[in-house]
Design a protein around this motif. Sequence first.
Motif, short mmCIF file in Angstrom:
data_model
loop_
_atom_site.label_atom_id
_atom_site.label_comp_id
_atom_site.label_asym_id
_atom_site.label_seq_id
_atom_site.Cartn_x
_atom_site.Cartn_y
_atom_site.Cartn_z
N LEU A 153 97.19 1.04 165.47
CA LEU A 153 96.01 1.85 165.19
C LEU A 153 94.97 1.02 164.45
CD1 LEU A 153 94.68 4.63 165.34
CD2 LEU A 153 95.80 5.21 163.17
N ILE A 154 93.72 1.15 164.90
CA ILE A 154 92.59 0.44 164.30
C ILE A 154 91.53 1.48 163.90
CG2 ILE A 154 90.75 -1.25 164.68
CD1 ILE A 154 92.55 -2.39 166.97
N VAL A 155 91.02 1.37 162.68
CA VAL A 155 89.93 2.23 162.23
C VAL A 155 88.72 1.33 161.99
CG1 VAL A 155 89.10 3.88 160.52
CG2 VAL A 155 91.54 3.82 161.12
N ILE A 156 87.68 1.51 162.82
CA ILE A 156 86.48 0.68 162.69
C ILE A 156 85.28 1.55 162.34
CG2 ILE A 156 86.16 0.77 165.20
CD1 ILE A 156 84.62 -1.92 164.89
N ALA A 157 84.49 1.11 161.37
CA ALA A 157 83.26 1.81 160.99
C ALA A 157 82.06 0.96 161.37
CB ALA A 157 83.26 2.07 159.48
N HIS A 158 81.04 1.61 161.93
CA HIS A 158 79.77 0.94 162.24
C HIS A 158 78.86 1.08 161.02
CE1 HIS A 158 81.24 0.83 166.27
NE2 HIS A 158 81.09 2.12 166.48
N LEU A 159 78.53 -0.03 160.39
CA LEU A 159 77.82 0.00 159.12
C LEU A 159 76.31 0.04 159.32
CD1 LEU A 159 78.55 -0.14 156.07
CD2 LEU A 159 78.11 -2.60 156.21
N TYR A 160 75.65 0.93 158.59
CA TYR A 160 74.18 1.00 158.57
C TYR A 160 73.56 1.12 159.96
CZ TYR A 160 74.76 -0.36 153.71
OH TYR A 160 75.15 -0.41 152.39
N GLY A 161 74.22 1.85 160.85
CA GLY A 161 73.66 2.10 162.17
C GLY A 161 73.87 1.01 163.19
N THR A 162 74.51 -0.09 162.80
CA THR A 162 74.70 -1.22 163.71
C THR A 162 76.13 -1.20 164.25
OG1 THR A 162 73.12 -2.57 162.48
CG2 THR A 162 74.63 -3.72 163.96
N PRO A 163 76.32 -1.06 165.55
CA PRO A 163 77.68 -1.04 166.10
C PRO A 163 78.39 -2.37 165.92
CG PRO A 163 76.07 -0.17 167.67
CD PRO A 163 75.30 -0.83 166.58
N GLY A 164 79.70 -2.29 165.76
CA GLY A 164 80.52 -3.49 165.75
C GLY A 164 80.62 -4.07 167.16
N LYS A 165 81.26 -5.20 167.28
CA LYS A 165 81.41 -5.88 168.57
C LYS A 165 82.54 -5.22 169.38
CE LYS A 165 79.54 -10.23 166.81
NZ LYS A 165 79.77 -11.66 166.55
#
Length: 222
Positions: A153-165
Amino acid sequence: MDFLNDPRYAGIKPYEKKVWLSSPTMHGDEQNWVDEAIRTNWVSTVGANINAVEEQIAEYVGVKYAVGLSAGTAALHLATKLAGEKLYGQARPYEGTLRGKKVFCSDVTFDASINPVAYEDGEAVFIDTEYDTWNMDPIALEKAFEIYPDVKLIVIAHLYGTPGKMDEIKRIANAHGALIIEDAAESLGSRYKLNGEWAETGTLGDYNCISFNGNNLFEKAA
């Protein structure tokens, strides 16, 4: 969107030396909707307004269904519990669904992204941030799987409106049979080009969470 030329922000001058998070603002009929909910006795967990919001946001981001909860924090907890059940089965009444399991998590985020892992008796393993987007580093994620190959399981947050890769992160997750919880609370309205097609954040993981918190909605404008 060109916020400097948007007529709704006429007369508002940008800060020259600082980038601020935006405070919640009201621009239209918000008060009327609140008054109507009270007047029609729908100050509850159900009602026409909630149904409309669920339908409209599902159509906007491009998914079949959306479920309105009390907060993005509640959505993240529900997503974590459901992911744990899908991966490891239903928990005993006195245990969380992630009991004894490690979860890879973004290391720069609000604590609401990570707390549900603890609520469900799991252990968060923080993945370093990369420079381009300030989000989870795919290289560090791959390295983490070398150290902890059993993580699912991975929990990823997109910070300040910018999506992660997400193209790289999803490729790594698929290679290791891992699910993704996407915390898109700060990125509603942002898009990412995945497999050659643009997609809204809030649709890129296996479980996706957005937020209508006023600060989150306007962080992209900062």
